[in-house]
Each structure stands twice: as structure tokens, then as C-alpha cells.
Design a protein around this motif. Structure first.
Motif, PDB file in Angstrom:
ATOM      1  N   MET A 109      43.657 124.408  20.978  1.00 38.47           N
ATOM      2  CA  MET A 109      43.395 123.194  20.220  1.00 38.47           C
ATOM      3  C   MET A 109      41.984 123.269  19.650  1.00 38.47           C
ATOM      4  N   SER A 110      41.773 122.569  18.584  1.00 38.16           N
ATOM      5  CA  SER A 110      40.449 122.549  17.975  1.00 38.16           C
ATOM      6  C   SER A 110      39.551 121.549  18.702  1.00 38.16           C
ATOM      7  N   ARG A 111      38.273 121.652  18.453  1.00 39.17           N
ATOM      8  CA  ARG A 111      37.300 120.723  19.029  1.00 39.17           C
ATOM      9  C   ARG A 111      37.708 119.281  18.734  1.00 39.17           C
ATOM     10  N   GLN A 112      38.035 118.984  17.472  1.00 46.93           N
ATOM     11  CA  GLN A 112      38.382 117.618  17.093  1.00 46.93           C
ATOM     12  C   GLN A 112      39.682 117.159  17.742  1.00 46.93           C
ATOM     13  N   GLU A 113      40.662 118.035  17.864  1.00 49.90           N
ATOM     14  CA  GLU A 113      41.912 117.673  18.552  1.00 49.90           C
ATOM     15  C   GLU A 113      41.647 117.334  20.012  1.00 49.90           C
ATOM     16  N   ASN A 114      40.763 118.080  20.659  1.00 49.19           N
ATOM     17  CA  ASN A 114      40.400 117.787  22.053  1.00 49.19           C
ATOM     18  C   ASN A 114      39.721 116.431  22.165  1.00 49.19           C
ATOM     19  N   ILE A 115      38.802 116.148  21.260  1.00 48.05           N
ATOM     20  CA  ILE A 115      38.108 114.850  21.257  1.00 48.05           C
ATOM     21  C   ILE A 115      39.112 113.724  21.032  1.00 48.05           C
ATOM     22  N   ASP A 116      40.001 113.897  20.055  1.00 51.24           N
ATOM     23  CA  ASP A 116      40.989 112.857  19.759  1.00 51.24           C
ATOM     24  C   ASP A 116      41.916 112.612  20.952  1.00 51.24           C
ATOM     25  N   LEU A 117      42.361 113.682  21.612  1.00 52.75           N
ATOM     26  CA  LEU A 117      43.225 113.553  22.779  1.00 52.75           C
ATOM     27  C   LEU A 117      42.502 112.782  23.885  1.00 52.75           C
ATOM     28  N   LEU A 118      41.259 113.117  24.130  1.00 49.51           N
ATOM     29  CA  LEU A 118      40.523 112.452  25.203  1.00 49.51           C
ATOM     30  C   LEU A 118      40.247 110.991  24.867  1.00 49.51           C
ATOM     31  N   ASN A 119      39.958 110.682  23.615  1.00 52.08           N
ATOM     32  CA  ASN A 119      39.780 109.288  23.230  1.00 52.08           C
ATOM     33  C   ASN A 119      41.061 108.490  23.432  1.00 52.08           C
ATOM     34  N   ARG A 120      42.225 109.085  23.122  1.00 51.39           N
ATOM     35  CA  ARG A 120      43.506 108.403  23.386  1.00 51.39           C
ATOM     36  C   ARG A 120      43.711 108.190  24.879  1.00 51.39           C
TER      37      ARG A 120
END
Length: 152
Positions: free
Chosen positions: A1-12
Motif C-alpha cells: 500500500m502507498s503511504r497515503q493509503e496507509n494514512i487513510d486506512l488508519l484515519n478510518r
């Protein structure tokens, strides 16, 4: 996963926790999740697999000690750093305990992802507070409500 996908997943993930949507947050755990709870509390150690994390740690040891209607995890969180493999975040959460204490905790957590899910987490937290508030082992004097709050 990309950095942004990881951030988005964790925010969810944190948003689900904030909303008390525990099933949705737990659905974000990989079946082979490993959580490393640092310290020496009864909740500390290495927890392997989704059932051990959700049933033993979350349901029994943490939520089991809290007043259900007072549980408020992910009141605030902040992503501190992230890359294509890991995200480091600070999160505040807790609530009143069934014993009448207050579990007002701040966690620093390091997450790793696989297949679009959380597969590993290292959690750093105030173990003296956990001992006293969750496990009725008074290692320290009580703190004022909200004293774990940080400015970030």
C-alpha cells in the motif's frame, strides 16, 4: 500500500473507534494480526491472531473494565509519520472504570499493514495508569481527569 493509503486506512480505523463502531474497527484487523502491548500489565505481551486481540485484549481486559456507555477511544489522534509500510500515531482514549477510577490514556502506536488491513501494532502507553485503573493495582496516585491530554 502507498503511504497515503496507509494514512487513510488508519484515519478510518480511528474514526470507527471514535464513533464506537467496534465491529467495523475490528474488521480492519488482518486475521493474522499481532499486537505487542509494551509493559508489564495483565494486558501486556504479544497477542497473536484476531480472536486473541478482539476477545481477550479489547473485550475482556480493556472494555471489560470500563463503563460501557462511557467508553471514548480515539477522542483525538494525530498521524506522526508514515511510509509505504508503517504509520506512527498518537491516540487518546478510555473512560470511567467500573471500579470508579478514570482510565484516561494516551497511546503511541506503530502500525504495519498487509492486504489492506492492520497486521501488526506496537502500543506504548502509561502502564502505571493501566495497572491502577483497569487492574486495581494502585502503583501511583490518581491523576486529575484530562491530565493525559496533549497539545499536538
Amino acid at each position: 500500500m502507498s503511504r497515503q493509503e496507509n494514512i487513510d486506512l488508519l484515519n478510518r480505523y480511528f474514526q470507527h473507534m471514535q464513533n464506537g463502531e467496534w465491529a467495523e474497527a475490528e474488521a480492519m484487523y488482518h486475521d493474522r494480526i499481532v499486537i505487542h502491548m509494551l509493559g508489564t500489565t495483565p494486558a501486556s505481551g504479544r497477542l497473536d491472531g484476531k480472536a486473541m486481540v478482539t476477545d481477550d485484549l479489547i473485550a475482556e481486559k480493556v472494555h471489560g473494565a470500563l463503563v460501557p456507555e462511557g467508553i471514548a477511544f480515539a477522542r483525538r489522534w494525530k498521524i506522526m509519520c508514515a511510509d509505504d509500510e508503517r504509520v506512527v500515531a498518537i491516540m487518546e482514549g478510555g473512560g470511567p472504570t467500573k471500579s470508579g477510577d478514570l482510565y484516561d490514556q494516551t497511546y503511541c502506536e506503530i502500525f504495519r499493514f498487509e492486504d489492506g488491513k492492520i497486521i501488526e501494532m506496537h502500543a506504548f502507553f502509561d502502564t502505571a495508569l493501566a495497572e491502577r485503573a483497569l487492574f486495581d493495582n494502585p502503583l501511583t496516585s490518581p491523576r486529575e481527569p484530562g491530565s493525559a491530554r496533549m497539545d499536538y
